[in-house]
Enzyme design. Structure first.
Site, PDB file in Angstrom:
ATOM      1  N   ILE A 116       0.838  -1.195   0.000  1.00  0.00           N
ATOM      2  CA  ILE A 116       0.000   0.000   0.000  1.00  0.00           C
ATOM      3  C   ILE A 116       0.875   1.248   0.000  1.00  0.00           C
ATOM      4  CG2 ILE A 116      -2.011  -1.085   1.071  1.00  0.00           C
ATOM      5  CD1 ILE A 116      -1.028  -0.130   3.795  1.00  0.00           C
ATOM      6  N   HIS A 132      -4.682  -4.954  -1.864  1.00  0.00           N
ATOM      7  CA  HIS A 132      -4.923  -4.477  -0.497  1.00  0.00           C
ATOM      8  C   HIS A 132      -5.117  -2.959  -0.456  1.00  0.00           C
ATOM      9  CE1 HIS A 132      -3.003  -8.378   1.314  1.00  0.00           C
ATOM     10  NE2 HIS A 132      -4.232  -8.566   0.890  1.00  0.00           N
ATOM     11  N   CYS A 168     -20.650  16.063   5.103  1.00  0.00           N
ATOM     12  CA  CYS A 168     -21.640  15.506   6.038  1.00  0.00           C
ATOM     13  C   CYS A 168     -21.071  15.251   7.436  1.00  0.00           C
ATOM     14  CB  CYS A 168     -22.244  14.223   5.466  1.00  0.00           C
ATOM     15  SG  CYS A 168     -21.108  12.844   5.442  1.00  0.00           S
ATOM     16  N   ASN A 226      12.345 -14.795  -2.453  1.00  0.00           N
ATOM     17  CA  ASN A 226      12.051 -14.372  -1.073  1.00  0.00           C
ATOM     18  C   ASN A 226      13.205 -14.764  -0.156  1.00  0.00           C
ATOM     19  OD1 ASN A 226       9.753 -13.097   0.349  1.00  0.00           O
ATOM     20  ND2 ASN A 226       9.945 -14.864   1.701  1.00  0.00           N
TER      21      ASN A 226
HETATM   22  P1  NAD Z   1       5.309 -10.283   4.950  1.00  0.00           P
HETATM   23  O1  NAD Z   1       5.874  -9.272   5.883  1.00  0.00           O
HETATM   24  O2  NAD Z   1       4.411 -11.320   5.473  1.00  0.00           O
HETATM   25  O3  NAD Z   1       6.517 -11.049   4.228  1.00  0.00           O
HETATM   26  C1  NAD Z   1       7.565 -10.370   3.620  1.00  0.00           C
HETATM   27  C2  NAD Z   1       8.549 -11.399   3.129  1.00  0.00           C
HETATM   28  O4  NAD Z   1       9.536 -10.703   2.382  1.00  0.00           O
HETATM   29  C3  NAD Z   1       9.265 -12.145   4.266  1.00  0.00           C
HETATM   30  O5  NAD Z   1       9.087 -13.545   4.079  1.00  0.00           O
HETATM   31  C4  NAD Z   1      10.745 -11.744   4.091  1.00  0.00           C
HETATM   32  O6  NAD Z   1      11.617 -12.850   4.242  1.00  0.00           O
HETATM   33  C5  NAD Z   1      10.805 -11.274   2.672  1.00  0.00           C
HETATM   34  N1  NAD Z   1      11.779 -10.206   2.450  1.00  0.00           N
HETATM   35  C6  NAD Z   1      12.075  -9.148   3.238  1.00  0.00           C
HETATM   36  N2  NAD Z   1      12.974  -8.364   2.639  1.00  0.00           N
HETATM   37  C7  NAD Z   1      13.248  -8.932   1.444  1.00  0.00           C
HETATM   38  C8  NAD Z   1      14.090  -8.594   0.348  1.00  0.00           C
HETATM   39  N3  NAD Z   1      14.866  -7.495   0.364  1.00  0.00           N
HETATM   40  N4  NAD Z   1      14.122  -9.416  -0.732  1.00  0.00           N
HETATM   41  C9  NAD Z   1      13.376 -10.548  -0.774  1.00  0.00           C
HETATM   42  N5  NAD Z   1      12.558 -10.913   0.231  1.00  0.00           N
HETATM   43  C10 NAD Z   1      12.484 -10.113   1.318  1.00  0.00           C
HETATM   44  O7  NAD Z   1       4.631  -9.462   3.762  1.00  0.00           O
HETATM   45  P2  NAD Z   1       3.417  -9.837   2.827  1.00  0.00           P
HETATM   46  O8  NAD Z   1       3.505 -11.246   2.377  1.00  0.00           O
HETATM   47  O9  NAD Z   1       3.375  -8.760   1.798  1.00  0.00           O
HETATM   48  O10 NAD Z   1       2.123  -9.725   3.759  1.00  0.00           O
HETATM   49  C11 NAD Z   1       1.964  -8.717   4.724  1.00  0.00           C
HETATM   50  C12 NAD Z   1       0.796  -7.771   4.529  1.00  0.00           C
HETATM   51  O11 NAD Z   1       1.179  -6.505   5.064  1.00  0.00           O
HETATM   52  C13 NAD Z   1       0.476  -7.489   3.101  1.00  0.00           C
HETATM   53  O12 NAD Z   1      -0.878  -7.236   3.010  1.00  0.00           O
HETATM   54  C14 NAD Z   1       1.233  -6.210   2.823  1.00  0.00           C
HETATM   55  O13 NAD Z   1       0.594  -5.386   1.898  1.00  0.00           O
HETATM   56  C15 NAD Z   1       1.200  -5.483   4.141  1.00  0.00           C
HETATM   57  N6  NAD Z   1       2.412  -4.645   4.315  1.00  0.00           N
HETATM   58  C16 NAD Z   1       2.685  -3.719   3.347  1.00  0.00           C
HETATM   59  C17 NAD Z   1       3.825  -2.954   3.441  1.00  0.00           C
HETATM   60  C18 NAD Z   1       4.095  -1.991   2.331  1.00  0.00           C
HETATM   61  O14 NAD Z   1       3.158  -1.502   1.681  1.00  0.00           O
HETATM   62  N7  NAD Z   1       5.353  -1.706   2.059  1.00  0.00           N
HETATM   63  C19 NAD Z   1       4.692  -3.129   4.520  1.00  0.00           C
HETATM   64  C20 NAD Z   1       4.365  -4.076   5.501  1.00  0.00           C
HETATM   65  C21 NAD Z   1       3.213  -4.840   5.378  1.00  0.00           C
END
Ligand code: NAD
Length: 258
Positions: A116, A132, A168, A226
């Site tokens: 987001i 999302h 509103c 990942n």
């Molecule tokens: P998650 O936090 O569950 O997983 C993130 C994954 O990315 C982890 O498994 C981690 O090992 C991996 N990771 C971290 N840094 C990395 C890199 N440099 N290269 C490769 N892999 C890397 O995130 P998710 O699966 O997106 O789910 C979490 C929810 O939270 C989602 O809905 C997400 O939109 C939201 N969220 C969004 C943001 C954002 O908009 N930036 C930040 C945090 C959470």
């Protein structure tokens, strides 16, 4: 169907980069799904990597829930203010930029994102499905009037917490899909993209948030990039446990230099 990731078990990281470049070049319809891990190299913590600062102060699953919005909109909006502040200071990284460049050259057809933070748009990606939602604005929950995030942040800055509709007087809800909310139409489009593509690349997602985590299994074959293992690794065509920005820049350079 995926033939599993047996091919890569013994292979070096460079072989995996080459293999991914080949897969992308050989595909007719490649689609990418990104998660919070693509933005950690921009300084935005994800949810599930150990010690992720922004989210350790509160439980993000609760704070980003419809219950929190309705029962405690003041604290909810303080959290949104801090979170959007972090997003606005961040810049797109090599992963966002490489995806946008690959899309511009026709190699990637769509980016489905759980994020987001708006970084794909700022990097230049065009076909983005935000499953999302986003933090670009909000909508009055009563009359539906829309507001840009700038004006909502201005209200918060001036102590008008939570921001309310100037028509509103009802509370404005941000365009984020909160926990407990139904998914938006972009998710329907994302499902279509997953089922009609011939290569689906998941980048930086723990694949623990349903129903988005099921998208790879709807595709003919998928690749996972990942840092940590995911529950879907065993059926992937290829798994690369390296930083998203490093992988995507290297792979993009290999494709463009061929
Ligand atoms: P998650 O936090 O569950 O997983 C993130 C994954 O990315 C982890 O498994 C981690 O090992 C991996 N990771 C971290 N840094 C990395 C890199 N440099 N290269 C490769 N892999 C890397 O995130 P998710 O699966 O997106 O789910 C979490 C929810 O939270 C989602 O809905 C997400 O939109 C939201 N969220 C969004 C943001 C954002 O908009 N930036 C930040 C945090 C959470």
């Amino acid at each position: 169907m995926s033939r599993g990731n047996g091919w890569l078990g013994e292979r070096s990281v460079d072989d995996k980069f080459l293999r991914l470049a080949e897969l992308i070049k050989g595909s007719k319809r490649c689609v990418v799904l990104t998660g919070a891990g693509v933005s950690t190299e921009s300084g935005i913590p994800d949810f599930r990597s150990p010690g992720s600062g922004l989210w350790t102060k509160v439980d993000p699953m609760f704070m980003l829930s419809d219950t929190a919005f309705r029962t405690n909109p003041v604290d909810f909006y303080k959290f949104i203010r801090d979170m959007v502040g972090v997003f606005l200071e961040a810049e797109p990284n090599d992963c966002h930029r490489s995806i946008a460049e690959l899309e511009a050259e026709g190699y990637i057809k769509a980016v489905i994102t759980q994020n987001i933070d708006g970084l794909h748009r700022r990097a230049g990606s065009k076909r983005i499905l935000e499953v999302h939602g986003n933090t670009e604005g909000g909508r009055c929950i009563e009359c539906g009037k829309t507001f840009p995030m700038d004006s909502m942040l201005q209200d918060i800055q001036e102590g008008k917490l939570p921001p309310k509709c100037d028509e509103c007087g009802t509370v404005i809800k941000p365009n984020i899909v909160l926990f407990e909310d139904p998914l938006p139409f972009d998710f329907v489009l994302a499902r279509e993209e997953a089922s009609k593509c011939d290569l689906f690349i998941v980048i930086g997602s723990s694949l623990q948030v349903a129903p988005v985590c099921y998208l790879p299994t709807m595709s003919r074959r998928y690749v996972i990039i990942n840092l940590q293992p995911t529950p879907y690794d065993s059926n992937a065509e290829l798994v690369i446990c390296e930083k998203a920005g490093v992988v995507m820049k290297k792979v993009k350079d290999l494709i463009f230099s061929a």
